[in-house]
Design a protein around this motif. Structure first.
Motif, PDB file in Angstrom:
ATOM      1  N   ILE A   7      31.036  65.282  44.261  1.00  0.00           N
ATOM      2  CA  ILE A   7      29.898  65.955  43.618  1.00  0.00           C
ATOM      3  C   ILE A   7      28.598  65.294  44.051  1.00  0.00           C
ATOM      4  O   ILE A   7      27.613  65.970  44.386  1.00  0.00           O
ATOM      5  N   ARG A   8      28.567  63.978  44.079  1.00  0.00           N
ATOM      6  CA  ARG A   8      27.340  63.264  44.459  1.00  0.00           C
ATOM      7  C   ARG A   8      27.014  63.429  45.933  1.00  0.00           C
ATOM      8  O   ARG A   8      25.848  63.432  46.324  1.00  0.00           O
ATOM      9  N   HIS A  29      22.653  56.873  35.654  1.00  0.00           N
ATOM     10  CA  HIS A  29      23.178  55.856  34.749  1.00  0.00           C
ATOM     11  C   HIS A  29      24.681  55.993  34.540  1.00  0.00           C
ATOM     12  O   HIS A  29      25.315  55.096  34.000  1.00  0.00           O
ATOM     13  N   HIS A  30      25.244  57.105  34.987  1.00  0.00           N
ATOM     14  CA  HIS A  30      26.696  57.243  34.950  1.00  0.00           C
ATOM     15  C   HIS A  30      27.245  56.783  36.299  1.00  0.00           C
ATOM     16  O   HIS A  30      27.577  57.585  37.167  1.00  0.00           O
ATOM     17  N   SER A  31      27.300  55.469  36.488  1.00  0.00           N
ATOM     18  CA  SER A  31      27.744  54.897  37.747  1.00  0.00           C
ATOM     19  C   SER A  31      29.247  55.057  37.919  1.00  0.00           C
ATOM     20  O   SER A  31      29.970  55.382  36.985  1.00  0.00           O
ATOM     21  N   LEU A  32      29.710  54.792  39.152  1.00  0.00           N
ATOM     22  CA  LEU A  32      31.149  54.846  39.397  1.00  0.00           C
ATOM     23  C   LEU A  32      31.879  53.813  38.537  1.00  0.00           C
ATOM     24  O   LEU A  32      32.997  54.045  38.090  1.00  0.00           O
ATOM     25  N   LYS A  33      31.240  52.671  38.315  1.00  0.00           N
ATOM     26  CA  LYS A  33      31.846  51.656  37.441  1.00  0.00           C
ATOM     27  C   LYS A  33      32.045  52.213  36.046  1.00  0.00           C
ATOM     28  O   LYS A  33      33.088  51.989  35.411  1.00  0.00           O
ATOM     29  N   HIS A  34      31.055  52.968  35.577  1.00  0.00           N
ATOM     30  CA  HIS A  34      31.155  53.579  34.251  1.00  0.00           C
ATOM     31  C   HIS A  34      32.273  54.621  34.230  1.00  0.00           C
ATOM     32  O   HIS A  34      33.035  54.714  33.257  1.00  0.00           O
ATOM     33  N   VAL A  35      32.374  55.396  35.305  1.00  0.00           N
ATOM     34  CA  VAL A  35      33.416  56.423  35.378  1.00  0.00           C
ATOM     35  C   VAL A  35      34.802  55.788  35.367  1.00  0.00           C
ATOM     36  O   VAL A  35      35.713  56.254  34.682  1.00  0.00           O
ATOM     37  N   VAL A  36      34.968  54.700  36.143  1.00  0.00           N
ATOM     38  CA  VAL A  36      36.264  54.011  36.181  1.00  0.00           C
ATOM     39  C   VAL A  36      36.615  53.461  34.803  1.00  0.00           C
ATOM     40  O   VAL A  36      37.752  53.599  34.322  1.00  0.00           O
ATOM     41  N   ILE A  51      39.625  61.231  39.412  1.00  0.00           N
ATOM     42  CA  ILE A  51      38.321  61.312  38.750  1.00  0.00           C
ATOM     43  C   ILE A  51      37.240  60.737  39.653  1.00  0.00           C
ATOM     44  O   ILE A  51      36.164  61.335  39.836  1.00  0.00           O
ATOM     45  N   ILE A  52      37.510  59.581  40.240  1.00  0.00           N
ATOM     46  CA  ILE A  52      36.529  58.923  41.105  1.00  0.00           C
ATOM     47  C   ILE A  52      36.229  59.776  42.333  1.00  0.00           C
ATOM     48  O   ILE A  52      35.062  59.964  42.711  1.00  0.00           O
ATOM     49  N   ALA A 106      46.904  61.434  44.735  1.00  0.00           N
ATOM     50  CA  ALA A 106      45.762  61.487  43.819  1.00  0.00           C
ATOM     51  C   ALA A 106      44.437  61.497  44.570  1.00  0.00           C
ATOM     52  O   ALA A 106      43.415  61.922  44.024  1.00  0.00           O
ATOM     53  N   ILE A 107      44.454  61.040  45.805  1.00  0.00           N
ATOM     54  CA  ILE A 107      43.251  61.068  46.645  1.00  0.00           C
ATOM     55  C   ILE A 107      43.190  62.363  47.463  1.00  0.00           C
ATOM     56  O   ILE A 107      42.142  63.005  47.572  1.00  0.00           O
ATOM     57  N   ALA A 108      44.320  62.754  48.031  1.00  0.00           N
ATOM     58  CA  ALA A 108      44.345  63.910  48.934  1.00  0.00           C
ATOM     59  C   ALA A 108      44.147  65.232  48.195  1.00  0.00           C
ATOM     60  O   ALA A 108      43.381  66.099  48.655  1.00  0.00           O
ATOM     61  N   VAL A 109      44.816  65.421  47.062  1.00  0.00           N
ATOM     62  CA  VAL A 109      44.755  66.709  46.357  1.00  0.00           C
ATOM     63  C   VAL A 109      43.332  67.080  45.946  1.00  0.00           C
ATOM     64  O   VAL A 109      42.884  68.205  46.205  1.00  0.00           O
TER      65      VAL A 109
END
Length: 326
Positions: A149-150, A160-167, A142-143, A77-80
Motif C-alpha cells: 500500500i505504501r 505514525h503507523h510505522s511497520l514496527k507498530h503494525v508488527v 499484514i506487513i 504468507a509472503i507470496a500469496v
C-alpha cells in the motif's frame, strides 16, 4: 472426487451446526450466541489447539520436515499477498487491494481447527508444528500488505503507523497471542502435569467447535447479505483464489517431501483468509481500506467455501497427488 468423502464431510456434526446457523438467519430466527460466550469459545479453541500443538512439537523436536514445513508456511504468507495484490489492484484502489491481499495472505484459525478435526476423525497424523506454521503466517501477510500500500498508493498513509507498530499490533492481537502463548506453554509444560487438564483441552473440544461454528454460520449469513451489492469480481476472487493457493501449497509441499497430513494443513492455511487478526491490525494501519469489503469476503465467502467444499477438495488433491495421478 470420492462421493463418500463429500457425504462424510457434509454429515459431520460440526459442519451441520454451521449450516444450522445459516438457516437460522434466512428464516429470521432469533437464535444467537451471546458475544461474550462466543469470545470465550473462540479463545478456548485457540488455547486448546495451541497447547496440544506445543505438546506435539516438544515430542517431535526440530526435524528436517518441521523446518521445511515452517519455511513453506512463511514463503506462502509472503507470496500469496504479493500476487493477490496485483490481481486485486486491477479492479480496486490501492488501499483496498492491499487490505484484501493481506487478508488472503493470512490465515483463518477456525478453518485450520476444523481441518485438524477432519484429519483426526480419519486417523491421519499431522505434526504439532503446524500450529506454529499457522501462527507464523499471520504477521508476514499484514506487513507485506502495508508495504505494498505504501509503495503504490498516491495518498499519504499516516506515518505514525510505522511497520514496527503494525508488527506489534499483529503479535499483540488477542487471537495471535493466545495461539502463540498456548503453543509455548505446551512446549515447556511437564507432560505428567499436562495430563491433568487433558479433559479440558481434548475431550470437550469438538462440542465447543460445533457451538462456535453455529455462531460463525449466523455471522457469515448476516455478512453475506451486506456483501451482495459489491459485484461479481470480488465474489469470484473469494471463491477461486482459495483453490489456487491450496494447489500451490500442495505442489510445493509434495515436491519437498512433506507428509500428507501436513501438506493438507498447508493447503488449508494457504487457502484461508483472516477475519480476526488482519482486521484488528488494518483498522489502525490502513484506515482508508473499507472493512465492509475485506471482512465479508473472508467471513461470508471464503470461510463457508473452505468449510463445506474446500476441506474435502484439498484432501482429495493431496491423496491424488501422492498416488501419482497428477
Amino acid at each position: 472426487m470420492d462421493v463418500s468423502l463429500i457425504i462424510s464431510n457434509l454429515t459431520n456434526p460440526t459442519l451441520l451446526f454451521f449450516i444450522l446457523g445459516i438457516v437460522a438467519v434466512f428464516i429470521k430466527s432469533d437464535l444467537e450466541i451471546p458475544p461474550q460466550i462466543s469470545k470465550f469459545v473462540s479463545l478456548y479453541l485457540l488455547f486448546s489447539i495451541g497447547f496440544k500443538g506445543g505438546m506435539e512439537l516438544a515430542h517431535s523436536g526440530l526435524t528436517a520436515e518441521v523446518s521445511t514445513t515452517l519455511g513453506i508456511a512463511v514463503a506462502l504468507a509472503i507470496a500469496v499477498p504479493l500476487y493477490s495484490f496485483f490481481i486485486l489492484r486491477s479492479r480496486l484502489d490501492t488501499a483496498n487491494a492491499g487490505a484484501l491481499a493481506a487478508t488472503y495472505g493470512s490465515v483463518s484459525a477456525v478453518t485450520f481447527i476444523t481441518a485438524s478435526s477432519f484429519l483426526a476423525d480419519k486417523g491421519i497424523p499431522f505434526g504439532g508444528h503446524m500450529v506454529a506454521a499457522m501462527a507464523l503466517m499471520e504477521s508476514p501477510a499484514i506487513i507485506i500488505g502495508v508495504i505494498l500500500i505504501r509503495m503504490f498508493s498516491e495518498d499519504n498513509i499516516p506515518q505514525h503507523h510505522s511497520l514496527k507498530h503494525v508488527v506489534r499490533e499483529g503479535f499483540s492481537n488477542g487471537s495471535v497471542l493466545m495461539i502463540l502463548g498456548s503453543l509455548i506453554i505446551g512446549i515447556v509444560s511437564d507432560e505428567k502435569q499436562a495430563e491433568g487438564i487433558k479433559p479440558f483441552t481434548s475431550d470437550i473440544f469438538k462440542g465447543f467447535l460445533a457451538l462456535f461454528l453455529l455462531d460463525m454460520g449466523i455471522v457469515a449469513a448476516r455478512r453475506i447479505k451486506a456483501f451482495g451489492s459489491t459485484g461479481g469480481f470480488l465474489t469470484a476472487f473469494g471463491l477461486l483464489m482459495p483453490p489456487v493457493n491450496a494447489v500451490l501449497a500442495i505442489l510445493v509441499a509434495h515436491a519437498l517431501g512433506v507428509s500428507n497430513g501436513n501438506a493438507f494443513l498447508l493447503a488449508i492455511l494457504a487457502s484461508s483468509a483472516s477475519y480476526i487478526a488482519v482486521p484488528a491490525a488494518l483498522r489502525l494501519a490502513v484506515p482508508q481500506a473499507d472493512p465492509g469489503l475485506y471482512i465479508p469476503m473472508a467471513l461470508a465467502v471464503t470461510f463457508p467455501f473452505n468449510i463445506v467444499v474446500g476441506i474435502p477438495m484439498y484432501y482429495y488433491l493431496v491423496e491424488l497427488l501422492c498416488k501419482g495421478a497428477l
